[in-house]
Design an enzyme around this catalytic site. Structure first.
Site, PDB file in Angstrom:
ATOM      1  N   TYR A 281       0.832  -1.200   0.000  1.00  0.00           N
ATOM      2  CA  TYR A 281       0.000   0.000   0.000  1.00  0.00           C
ATOM      3  C   TYR A 281       0.867   1.250   0.000  1.00  0.00           C
ATOM      4  CZ  TYR A 281      -3.156   3.699   1.424  1.00  0.00           C
ATOM      5  OH  TYR A 281      -3.856   4.864   1.462  1.00  0.00           O
TER       6      TYR A 281
ATOM      7  N   GLY B  41      -6.185   5.204  -0.408  1.00  0.00           N
ATOM      8  CA  GLY B  41      -7.580   5.226   0.017  1.00  0.00           C
ATOM      9  C   GLY B  41      -8.398   4.191  -0.714  1.00  0.00           C
TER      10      GLY B  41
END
Length: 526
Positions: free
Chosen positions: A53, A60
């Protein structure tokens, strides 16, 4: 002095020294090694091509979007640009410096994965007086203070604006021009670095550190004002006897009680009516240790959280050697990448809300003591109505109490919980803290309370004019009275009270009254 950041030992006092007194900043050698080791973990991740990530994915709700290797640097730049969405007033210089220092300290812990050049650039900005222009509103307190930190990060890549301190004063320059004044080149962000710069609670923590410092001083000022009011209204200090605190041993209560005793030590005014007929004082006098003490305890509660937060890793994801993490099965690299929620501002937000409410009560009890100095229906016989010579023809400080009452109402409104949540990012970030808003509201409540205390000190000092000249004040209350009288003359005719209040407010906010009184009592104040 130089404040050395190591990711572990930054204090509220360090933040104050760098943010307000422009102390120099240096990075600890062991912390540099931790930064280098964390950067090597990022390199290992990139070689493994595991999905991580914020390194090779979107952000998001776009977390499922995989980013090609050749676009990873641009991903970080785009992140910083797109998240610089702040609005509202600009942060003050000290607020920006506090935020930058807090961010630097969390990066050198070695879990964020930035290169050494990034932390060196942040250090140079602080030491060279280059302060990014940062709008104050836009943070949700999760994923931390994204928007304000993004405006800070813009300057590091040569964009945005910064205020630069030079020989001729402060000049506002574009980011690249500001960096050039310190002979720095704009950063070309590498994978993970944009996210590492903006993901965390450092605006809230920086604001909280400054607030703790000032709130602790404000509670001492309240003890000083309350002790002077007790003295000039011919009140008793018996309610501050240590025997009372000993059987209800809250630390804050005992500290405020000791302060009042120390401030009034040697007071012939207190001694003059020790055996009077009055059985007990009104609550605003008698319960001073309990109320002031509760505000002290609330401030201590926030100090504990801020001290922890300043030295915490609040990035996401965090990078660890695989052996440091239990039961980690994901990925092929020898690195554990953990996505968590250390960026969530709840640990600070709730305590900031708590302190805001406590500060409103500090203002409220001060306003009630002011009323006892002015109100002809409750004040002592030796005091003229509203402390006005020729009362009726003159109004004295009548309207000063009006101002205090207005501020108390304002502080109470600010004392309502600021923590709240509105889902964002396609409901991926479905619970946020609004901790920065809580910090701003707590600061406003503190400013209101300090001005209310200034009103009380104005009135208490004026009331001292009606006390027998042959009776001396206490060692601390006398010093407070002298400090006020240096900036505010006695009332001989009606005049605008506003300048009087403003001057005493400045004595409090700038710390001069605190330092004068503490010197008088040999620094024997909590």
């Amino acid at each position: 002095m130089t404040v050395t950041v190591d990711g572990e030992t930054l204090t509220v006092e360090d933040v104050f020294a760098v943010a307000r007194e422009d102390e120099a900043v240096a990075i600890d050698d062991d912390a540099r090694e931790a930064v280098r080791a964390a950067r090597e973990r990022v390199a290992d991740l990139l070689d493994s091509e595991d999905a991580v990530y914020g390194v090779n994915t979107g952000f998001g709700d776009l977390v499922t979007e995989r980013i090609p290797r050749e676009e990873l640097d641009r991903l970080q730049v785009n992140l910083v640009r797109s998240h610089a969405a702040g609005v509202g007033r600009e942060l003050a210089r000290e607020e920006v410096r506090a935020m930058m220092l807090a961010r630097l300290n969390t990066l050198v812990k070695g879990y964020s994965g930035v290169r050494e050049v990034v932390v060196d650039h942040l250090t140079e900005l602080l030491n060279e007086g280059i302060h990014p222009v940062v709008p104050s509103r836009g943070s949700l307190g999760a994923s931390g203070d994204l928007a304000p930190l993004a405006h800070m990060a813009l300057v590091l890549i040569g964009e945005g604006e910064a205020d630069v301190q030079g020989d001729a004063g402060v000049e506002r320059l574009r980011g690249g021009e500001a960096l050039a004044t310190a002979r720095l080149d704009p950063l070309d962000l590498a994978p993970k670095e944009g996210l590492a710069l903006i993901n965390g609670t450092q605006l809230t923590a920086g604001l909280g550190a400054l607030l703790v410092h000032d709130a602790e001083r404000a509670v001492r000022a309240a003890d000083i004002a309350g002790a002077l009011t007790t003295e000039v209204t011919m009140g008793s200090t018996a309610a501050c006897d240590r025997a009372i605190s000993a059987v209800r041993p809250h630390e804050g209560q005992a500290a405020s009680a000791r302060n009042v005793k120390r401030l009034t030590a040697g007071s012939e005014i207190v001694e003059s009516h020790r055996n009077c007929d009055r059985v007990q004082d009104a609550y605003s006098i008698r319960c001073l240790p309990q109320v002031h003490g509760a505000v002290r305890d609330a401030t201590t509660h926030l100090r504990e959280a801020v001290a922890t937060e300043l030295n915490s890793a609040t990035d996401n994801p965090l990078l660890y050697p695989r052996e440091r993490v239990d039961d980690y099965a994901s990925g092929t690299a020898d690195v554990a990448v953990l996505s968590g929620g250390n960026f969530h501002g709840a640990p600070l937000g709730h305590r900031l809300d708590y302190l805001a409410g406590a500060l409103a009560d500090l203002a409220a009890i001060s306003e009630r003591r002011t009323d006892r100095l002015l109100n002809p229906n409750v004040q002592e016989d030796h005091l003229p109505p509203f402390l006005a010579p020729e009362s009726g023809l003159r109004s004295g400080y009548m309207l000063a109490q009006y101002a205090a009452a207005a501020l108390v109402t304002e502080a109470r409104a600010r004392g309502r919980p600021g923590t709240d949540t509105i889902p964002v990012s396609g409901n991926q970030e479905d619970h946020v803290s609004m901790s920065a808003q809580s910090a701003f509201e707590a600061r406003a409540a503190l400013d209101d309370a300090v001005t209310v205390l200034a009103v009380e000190l104005c009135c208490g000092t004026e009331a001292s004019e009606y006390v027998d000249d042959d009776l001396s004040h206490g060692v601390g209350t006398g010093a407070a009275r002298e400090a006020v009288r240096e900036v505010v003359d006695p009332l001989t005719v009606d005049r605008s009270p506003a300048p009087d209040i403003e001057r005493v407010d400045a004595l409090l906010a700038g710390g001069l009254l605190d330092s004068r009184v503490r010197e008088a009592v040999s620094n024997d104040l909590a």
